[in-house]
Design a protein around this motif. Structure first.
Motif, PDB file in Angstrom:
ATOM      1  N   PHE A  94      24.750  34.827 -24.345  1.00 28.78           N
ATOM      2  CA  PHE A  94      26.114  34.304 -24.311  1.00 28.78           C
ATOM      3  C   PHE A  94      27.088  35.289 -23.670  1.00 28.78           C
ATOM      4  CE2 PHE A  94      24.211  32.977 -28.497  1.00 28.78           C
ATOM      5  CZ  PHE A  94      23.700  31.793 -27.997  1.00 28.78           C
ATOM      6  N   LEU A  95      26.793  36.575 -23.828  1.00 27.87           N
ATOM      7  CA  LEU A  95      27.753  37.603 -23.404  1.00 27.87           C
ATOM      8  C   LEU A  95      27.487  38.142 -22.008  1.00 27.87           C
ATOM      9  CD1 LEU A  95      27.716  39.734 -26.703  1.00 27.87           C
ATOM     10  CD2 LEU A  95      29.363  37.979 -26.053  1.00 27.87           C
ATOM     11  N   ARG A  96      26.255  38.003 -21.552  1.00 28.38           N
ATOM     12  CA  ARG A  96      25.880  38.649 -20.288  1.00 28.38           C
ATOM     13  C   ARG A  96      25.222  37.648 -19.348  1.00 28.38           C
ATOM     14  NH1 ARG A  96      24.499  43.275 -23.861  1.00 28.38           N
ATOM     15  NH2 ARG A  96      22.295  42.791 -24.039  1.00 28.38           N
ATOM     16  N   VAL A  97      25.366  37.903 -18.091  1.00 29.09           N
ATOM     17  CA  VAL A  97      24.641  37.134 -17.080  1.00 29.09           C
ATOM     18  C   VAL A  97      24.057  38.128 -16.077  1.00 29.09           C
ATOM     19  CG1 VAL A  97      25.775  34.892 -17.198  1.00 29.09           C
ATOM     20  CG2 VAL A  97      26.875  36.736 -15.962  1.00 29.09           C
ATOM     21  N   GLY A  98      22.960  37.733 -15.454  1.00 28.62           N
ATOM     22  CA  GLY A  98      22.280  38.618 -14.520  1.00 28.62           C
ATOM     23  C   GLY A  98      22.859  38.510 -13.124  1.00 28.62           C
ATOM     24  N   LEU A  99      22.335  39.316 -12.247  1.00 27.81           N
ATOM     25  CA  LEU A  99      22.770  39.223 -10.854  1.00 27.81           C
ATOM     26  C   LEU A  99      22.357  37.873 -10.274  1.00 27.81           C
ATOM     27  CD1 LEU A  99      21.886  42.852  -9.774  1.00 27.81           C
ATOM     28  CD2 LEU A  99      24.156  41.820  -9.622  1.00 27.81           C
ATOM     29  N   TYR A 100      21.200  37.387 -10.748  1.00 30.28           N
ATOM     30  CA  TYR A 100      20.728  36.075 -10.297  1.00 30.28           C
ATOM     31  C   TYR A 100      20.324  35.273 -11.530  1.00 30.28           C
ATOM     32  CZ  TYR A 100      20.849  38.425  -5.886  1.00 30.28           C
ATOM     33  OH  TYR A 100      21.301  39.123  -4.808  1.00 30.28           O
ATOM     34  N   LEU A 345      11.556  39.819  -7.144  1.00 28.20           N
ATOM     35  CA  LEU A 345      12.794  40.597  -6.988  1.00 28.20           C
ATOM     36  C   LEU A 345      13.932  39.910  -7.754  1.00 28.20           C
ATOM     37  CD1 LEU A 345      14.606  42.755  -5.618  1.00 28.20           C
ATOM     38  CD2 LEU A 345      14.856  41.147  -3.714  1.00 28.20           C
ATOM     39  N   LEU A 346      14.101  38.630  -7.498  1.00 28.17           N
ATOM     40  CA  LEU A 346      15.216  37.904  -8.122  1.00 28.17           C
ATOM     41  C   LEU A 346      15.006  37.760  -9.625  1.00 28.17           C
ATOM     42  CD1 LEU A 346      15.622  35.159  -5.376  1.00 28.17           C
ATOM     43  CD2 LEU A 346      16.918  37.269  -5.627  1.00 28.17           C
ATOM     44  N   TYR A 347      13.753  37.557 -10.009  1.00 32.35           N
ATOM     45  CA  TYR A 347      13.434  37.420 -11.430  1.00 32.35           C
ATOM     46  C   TYR A 347      13.792  38.706 -12.184  1.00 32.35           C
ATOM     47  CZ  TYR A 347      10.561  36.553 -15.598  1.00 32.35           C
ATOM     48  OH  TYR A 347      10.120  36.379 -16.881  1.00 32.35           O
ATOM     49  N   ASN A 348      13.428  39.835 -11.584  1.00 32.51           N
ATOM     50  CA  ASN A 348      13.716  41.119 -12.233  1.00 32.51           C
ATOM     51  C   ASN A 348      15.202  41.444 -12.254  1.00 32.51           C
ATOM     52  OD1 ASN A 348      11.256  42.633 -13.172  1.00 32.51           O
ATOM     53  ND2 ASN A 348      10.576  41.952 -11.158  1.00 32.51           N
ATOM     54  N   LEU A 349      15.937  40.861 -11.347  1.00 32.90           N
ATOM     55  CA  LEU A 349      17.378  41.094 -11.347  1.00 32.90           C
ATOM     56  C   LEU A 349      18.111  40.017 -12.155  1.00 32.90           C
ATOM     57  CD1 LEU A 349      17.828  42.184  -7.621  1.00 32.90           C
ATOM     58  CD2 LEU A 349      17.906  43.635  -9.651  1.00 32.90           C
ATOM     59  N   GLY A 350      17.365  39.269 -12.920  1.00 37.09           N
ATOM     60  CA  GLY A 350      17.961  38.248 -13.783  1.00 37.09           C
ATOM     61  C   GLY A 350      18.556  38.832 -15.047  1.00 37.09           C
ATOM     62  N   SER A 351      18.230  40.073 -15.344  1.00 37.10           N
ATOM     63  CA  SER A 351      18.895  40.744 -16.463  1.00 37.10           C
ATOM     64  C   SER A 351      19.861  41.771 -15.890  1.00 37.10           C
ATOM     65  CB  SER A 351      17.863  41.417 -17.369  1.00 37.10           C
ATOM     66  OG  SER A 351      17.084  42.321 -16.629  1.00 37.10           O
ATOM     67  N   ASN A 352      20.711  42.266 -16.726  1.00 38.47           N
ATOM     68  CA  ASN A 352      21.756  43.151 -16.220  1.00 38.47           C
ATOM     69  C   ASN A 352      21.896  44.371 -17.119  1.00 38.47           C
ATOM     70  OD1 ASN A 352      23.943  44.096 -14.724  1.00 38.47           O
ATOM     71  ND2 ASN A 352      24.735  42.026 -14.435  1.00 38.47           N
ATOM     72  N   TRP A 353      22.328  45.461 -16.543  1.00 39.56           N
ATOM     73  CA  TRP A 353      22.401  46.721 -17.271  1.00 39.56           C
ATOM     74  C   TRP A 353      23.831  47.236 -17.431  1.00 39.56           C
ATOM     75  CZ3 TRP A 353      20.665  46.098 -12.252  1.00 39.56           C
ATOM     76  CH2 TRP A 353      21.396  46.716 -11.251  1.00 39.56           C
ATOM     77  N   ILE A 354      24.817  46.486 -16.950  1.00 43.82           N
ATOM     78  CA  ILE A 354      26.159  47.068 -16.913  1.00 43.82           C
ATOM     79  C   ILE A 354      26.797  47.173 -18.300  1.00 43.82           C
ATOM     80  CG2 ILE A 354      26.609  46.416 -14.532  1.00 43.82           C
ATOM     81  CD1 ILE A 354      28.320  44.110 -15.566  1.00 43.82           C
ATOM     82  N   VAL A 355      27.612  48.216 -18.431  1.00 47.04           N
ATOM     83  CA  VAL A 355      28.380  48.443 -19.666  1.00 47.04           C
ATOM     84  C   VAL A 355      29.830  48.724 -19.274  1.00 47.04           C
ATOM     85  CG1 VAL A 355      26.458  49.311 -21.057  1.00 47.04           C
ATOM     86  CG2 VAL A 355      27.735  50.905 -19.609  1.00 47.04           C
ATOM     87  N   LYS A 356      30.729  48.471 -20.194  1.00 42.50           N
ATOM     88  CA  LYS A 356      32.154  48.687 -19.918  1.00 42.50           C
ATOM     89  C   LYS A 356      32.477  50.151 -20.188  1.00 42.50           C
ATOM     90  CE  LYS A 356      36.533  46.301 -20.520  1.00 42.50           C
ATOM     91  NZ  LYS A 356      37.481  47.285 -21.040  1.00 42.50           N
ATOM     92  N   GLU A 357      32.899  50.828 -19.163  1.00 43.83           N
ATOM     93  CA  GLU A 357      32.936  52.287 -19.190  1.00 43.83           C
ATOM     94  C   GLU A 357      33.776  52.843 -20.334  1.00 43.83           C
ATOM     95  OE1 GLU A 357      33.713  54.059 -15.432  1.00 43.83           O
ATOM     96  OE2 GLU A 357      33.967  56.080 -16.254  1.00 43.83           O
TER      97      GLU A 357
END
Lengths: 846, 317
Positions: A94-100, A345-357
């Protein structure tokens, strides 16, 4: 005096209660609640809405759709850098979406050769566009990332980022966010659990492993036997044994001083570990008695003995080490250590690692050299960039998500779909609010569901009689096949028979070594009946690769649907294809794995062979075996399921052996609960069977072969050496013979030299998929032919879905499931649902 | 008296220390949570365990544990259930749910239990006494979680009088919260009520046959006057300490009840910590329950001196 004392006591008691109440009641508000946003529909006012009772009857009233969910264990840490369990990943959807991201194919997103909703499309989400391969350019400009000279593609990509993406407070998400987040994720001081996801698995960012592991020693397996290692000039003092793997030990094994066992122990080290767990050993002992030159387990030394191959460098700088950098305000460049392209490639970029600094920094803390983070452990420490944001969180109790008004998806016009039923276009995410409550007991969950308080209920065994045929029940397949492992460890069985308390006149175990006896057991059991008896959500299992594996992620094609896989089953179960006019589907459908007549015949043949081999006797020549064969079931922990399983196995065994020389002589018995040691008992041949299974990557059935030919994983490693079993296949018009281990390695991307002197590699993207399927099916057939693994159950689950909602498409898809919250649609809004439940007397029937 | 109390407190602290040491060593001797072989994440967990000192000798670890508590009141961080979070904060967040559930249970149980006990004693050897005594025996014999499921099914599902689970939130004194706690409170209370009933009946029955009660009646007191003024006062010597004892009993009983009714309390936390082998949470919870038990023991002992003037605490004579 007495009265005074009584008053004093009464007063004191009253004061205690008042203070206790006051101390605990300081905060009388809802927990960790932030400013609650309005729950109106999202900004896209053109979006059609579903036809609901409430809307048609009371159009002026605000309409809210609340998804009432439950979990048995609530997430406590959904930090993308540190979360560990599936429970913790719950809020991420609910909180995050991936690059793809994946969406169903529909009229807006057609997929060639597929009808709407029978496949999926990968679309940019937090990315603005598809990745652009810049391997040549990065190779020239950034030699520090070590792209191979021969590589021309697949190693480096630029990804344009979605400029509309923001955190829930409106803070922009740009390339700096991605780079900062990766730097923190891989920071060697933070020891983040998820760091390995970015270098040790499918997605391997260049330099990430070196950066995250700075200063650590590197160990490498010697790769040859001890004898060969020494002959090549290797020194014994350089050898270490992997005690965790070889001895199945762990840090709970202590030495005399209380120091924990390290994973790698020098083979000259005489320190004794494990006396505290009654399993003592030393590194020297493991080498001398098991893995040294000429020792009984020397064959395993190539995988179990290690040398220090180096030490990760220290003082590395992120920018010049890690292949993820900013190449524009809204563009990142990602460089891989191993090539990655296409779907993967796209499957692996379906998760995301970003955090709010700012939040991340504020929640980092250090104590005695150990860094910890409380980022993403509460509402205050969480910031969303997905369709919902967290508004309430009470640990172990409740959490609530409401629409994130700053999510770009509400207004970008891309998060819409065409309904397959009415042809209208709808906004994704009809749900306004998601409430999730901890409901520890399944029975409570069921009662709440029947009261209309929850959206789903996972069926328990006792519910199947009632709900099996409900219109609201959904069955979901799972990867795992559970098989009965049959002990075939000759040395171990003979050793057990030599024990003082084993009377060979009345008992026998050696019959387990007889192939016909094993075959007879295999066809004794009706797999479907077994499933319906012990675990009704599951179905019968017939192969070692389950029916949820996709071999072609681009199309979602399933391995079990291929001709190769079907033929392998027909061959194993001796199905005469001619009887079905060559129709593989019909032939496979006829397989039950159950053939009592054949079983009786096989038991008869086994009896004769057993007598000849001296395993059993028939002293009175009555044609009956003198010995009882008690097959010990290696129990982890006892349970109702285990009891049902053993009872079923014994009941059917008695039925099938009736009238055979083994009538009443073969039985299954539970072992003592071995806990986590159950598999070691099996592998060592000290127990005889267990229901077990493997699950692997749903998108890669090919990788499963390693589990059956690699001694590090094999249950039957003690008695089945895959390097000694040859398989000949016709590959591209050429007959190729290799052992099973070689075929498996080649199938999974290794270059293997066959006995004919040629090198072969059948890895993904190297060999054509038909060839790979042929190899996979042949390996599966060979493994089944050992009768070490008797397939019994295909794992699955079943759940009831509330009448309040429905799936936009009912067929289950391995990637999309049934659409999840993205495509969930409502029959009733909250108010209408309450009315409906009341009109049904407060209790619903399904 | 003061000296006696001081001695008991000193002894309590010493006992607490010993129990803490035993718990600490025993829990660390358990194998740590298994880590999957060939999983790349395993190395990180091992490294964290090493950095947190889990591979040091037990007594060294215990020394660090005590030092951190006494110098910083730092009970450590959770490394499993609430990864990286301060266990003392987690514990304090969860304490009110447990305290309120137990307090409500005690408040409900005392008057009902004592009242039924008095009624049964006064109606000794009548059908009222037999009925109350029989029901009491049945209720005492049934574990509280059985009542929990019955209450959930009948009162929440069939009759719809109560929610299935405790309400979310921290508005502990609100009416909604109270109502949502009632199924759990009732589940805990049945056994306690039965206990008080049985104790009160037994004591009062004995006291009512005493000679001083006959004297009281012959002085002209009514039966009610005699019972309230003389009999009940004598019963208090047993009943009041039993209240403190029951409080501890309920605290332990609520471990299961908290789970069934999804009460986010320290009891549920304790069970989860044991299952997950989250050492620091387990230690804090263990120390809490031990301290409550020991403190209750002291309170019970001291209360005898207040309730019964014949008892002199710490007297050498």
């Amino acid at each position: 005096m007495s009265k005074k004392l009584t008053k004093v006591i009464a007063l004191a008691l009253a004061l205690v209660m008042v203070f206790a109440l006051a101390a605990c009641g300081g905060n009388t508000t809802t927990p960790t609640q932030t400013e609650t946003p309005k729950t109106d529909a999202p900004a896209n006012s053109d979006t059609p809405k579903t036809d609901t009772t409430a809307e048609s009857e009371t159009p002026a009233a605000p309409v809210t759709y609340t998804y009432q969910d439950s979990v048995s264990t609530m997430a406590t840490n959904w930090n993308p850098h540190t979360y560990q369990t599936a429970d913790d990943s719950y809020p991420a959807d609910f909180l995050r979406v991936g690059l793809y991201s994946f969406i169903y194919n529909d009229e807006l997103h057609p997929l060639e050769g597929k009808d709407p909703y029978t496949g999926y499309v990968i679309v940019p989400e937090m990315a603005a566009d598809m990745p652009v391969d810049v391997t040549e350019q990065v190779k020239a400009e950034h030699p520090e990332f070590g792209i191979p000279e021969s590589a021309t593609a697949g190693y480096a990509y630029t990804i344009d980022l979605n400029p509309l993406a923001t955190w829930e407070d409106g803070t922009p998400i740009n390339a700096d966010t991605y780079v900062y987040s990766m730097k923190k994720l891989l920071d060697p001081a933070l020891l983040n659990y998820r760091a390995a996801d970015y270098y040790a698995q499918g997605l391997s960012i260049a330099g990430a492993e070196n950066y995250a592991n700075q200063g650590k020693l590197e160990y490498g397996a010697i790769g040859v036997t001890t004898t060969e290692y020494l002959a090549n000039g290797g020194a014994v003092e350089d050898l270490y044994v992997d005690a965790y793997d070889f001895w199945n030990a762990d840090a709970s094994y202590l030495d005399e001083a209380g120091n924990a066992l390290p994973q790698y122990v020098s083979v000259l080290d005489e320190t004794v570990y494990g006396a505290n767990v009654d399993d003592a050993f030393s590194g020297k002992q493991l080498y001398d008695e098991y893995l040294g030159a000429g020792a009984p387990y020397e064959a395993y030394s190539s995988d179990e003995l290690y040398t220090v191959t180096g030490q990760y460098a220290t003082g590395l700088d992120y920018d010049s080490t890690v292949g993820l950098y900013k190449s524009g305000e809204y563009q990142i460049t990602i460089v891989f250590a191993k090539s990655l392209a296409g779907f993967n490639l796209l499957y692996n970029l379906g998760s995301n690692w970003i955090v709010k600094e700012d939040l991340y920094e504020a929640n980092l803390s250090e104590s005695e050299g150990v860094w910890s983070s409380t980022y993403n452990t509460s509402v205050e420490t969480t910031s969303s960039y997905g369709p919902y944001k967290m508004t309430v969180y009470q640990a172990d109790k409740f959490m609530k998500f409401e629409k994130n008004e700053n999510w770009y998806g509400w207004t970008d016009g891309k998060h819409v779909y065409v309904d397959p039923e009415d042809g209208e276009t709808y906004q994704m995410y009809q749900t306004d609010i998601i409430e999730c409550e901890v409901v520890p007991e399944a029975e409570t969950n069921k009662l709440m569901f029947l009261k209309g308080e929850l959206m789903g209920y996972g069926l328990q065994a006792e519910d199947f009689a009632t709900y099996r045929n409900s219109d609201y029940v959904y069955f979901t397949p799972d990867e795992t096949i559970f098989f009965l492992i049959l002990n075939g460890y000759k040395d171990a069985i003979e050793g057990r028979e030599k024990a003082d308390d084993f009377d060979t006149a009345t008992r026998d175990l050696q019959m387990l070594l007889n192939l016909n006896f094993r075959k007879a057991i295999a066809v004794t059991y009706d797999k479907e009946l077994f499933a319906s008896t012990v675990s009704p959500a599951r179905s019968g299992g017939y192969a070692i690769i389950g029916n949820a594996y996709v071999y072609d992620p681009e199309t979602g094609a399933m391995y079990r649907d291929t001709d190769q896989a079907k033929q392998a089953l027909c061959d194993f179960y001796s199905v005469d294809l001619a009887a079905f006019n060559g129709d593989l589907d019909a032939a496979v459908a006829s397989i039950t794995g159950y053939d009592p007549e054949t079983a009786k015949t096989l038991f008869g043949e086994a009896f004769t062979e057993g007598l000849e081999a001296g395993y059993i006797t028939d002293a009175d020549a009555d044609g009956k075996c003198d010995q009882s064969i008690v097959i010990e079931y290696s129990l982890s922990a006892d349970s109702d399921f285990m009891t049902k399983t053993i009872d079923y196995l014994n009941e059917k065994m008695n039925e099938v052996t009736a009238g055979t020389p083994f009538e009443g002589k073969v039985s299954f018995a539970k072992s003592a609960p071995y806990g986590n040691d159950w598999s070691n008992k099996l592998k060592a041949g000290l127990a005889d069977t267990a229901l077990a299974g493997w699950s692997g990557s749903r998108m890669d059935p090919f990788s499963l072969t390693d589990l059956y030919v690699n001694p590090s994983y094999q249950y039957d490693a003690g008695w089945f050496d895959a390097t000694k079993v040859d398989l000949t296949l016709s590959v591209e018009g050429e007959e190729v013979t290799m052992n099973l281990r070689q075929w498996s390695d080649a199938l999974n991307g290794a270059t293997v030299t066959a006995p004919n002197g040629k090198d072969y590699c059948f890895g993904d993207g190297i060999a054509d998929v038909e060839t790979r399927l042929t190899i996979l099916a042949a390996l599966e057939g060979k493994v089944l032919g050992t009768y070490d693994y008797i397939p019994m159950l295909q794992n699955a689950s079943a759940a009831l879905l509330s009448k309040q909602v429905f799936y936009v498409v009912e067929d289950w898809n391995p990637i999309m499931g049934r659409g999840g919250i993205t495509y969930m649609k409502y029959n009733y809004d909250d108010a209408a649902w309450a009315e409906y439940v009341a009109s049904q007397g407060g209790t619903l029937t399904y | 008296m003061g000296k006696y109390v001081a001695q008991r407190i000193a002894l309590m602290l010493f006992t607490l220390l010993i129990i803490t040491l035993i718990c600490f060593v025993l829990v660390r001797m358990l194998p740590p949570a298994e880590l999957p072989l060939n999983d790349p994440h395993t190395a990180v967990i091992e490294a964290r365990r090493e950095a947190q000192g889990y591979n040091k000798p037990y007594l060294v670890q215990f020394g660090i544990f005590l030092r951190n508590i006494f110098t910083k009141f730092d009970w450590g961080l959770s490394d499993k259930l609430y990864f990286g979070q301060n266990v003392a904060d987690i514990f304090l967040q969860k304490l009110p749910a447990t305290v309120f559930t137990n307090l409500y249970s005690i408040i409900l149980s005392i008057p009902i239990g004592i009242g039924l006990g008095i009624w049964a004693a006064l109606k000794k050897n009548t059908w009222v006494d037999y009925f109350i005594s029989t029901v009491t025996m049945v209720v005492i014999s049934v574990p509280s979680f059985v009542f929990a499921f019955i209450i959930q099914y009948v009162l929440s599902y069939k009759l719809g009088w109560f929610p299935f689970l405790m309400k979310a939130g921290t508005d502990w004194l609100s009416w909604d919260m109270f109502v949502s706690m009632l199924p759990a409170v009732m589940s805990l209370s049945f056994g306690v009520i039965a206990g008080f009933t049985r104790t009160t009946r037994a004591e009062l029955t004995e006291v009512l046959t005493s000679e001083f009660m006959l004297l009281a009646r012959t002085k002209g007191l009514t039966k009610a006057q005699a019972t309230i003024r003389h009999a009940l006062k004598n019963c208090a010597v047993v009943i009041v300490p039993a209240i403190f004892g029951e409080f501890i009993g309920i605290m332990s009983g609520s471990l299961v009840i908290e789970k069934i009714f999804a009460i986010p309390g320290v009891g549920n936390l304790y069970l989860n910590a044991i299952n997950a082998r989250d050492y620091n949470i387990f230690m804090l919870d263990s120390c809490f329950y031990t301290a409550v038990g020991l403190a209750a023991g002291i309170v019970v002992d001291i209360s005898y001196g207040f309730i019964d003037p014949r008892i002199r605490m710490g007297s050498k004579k």
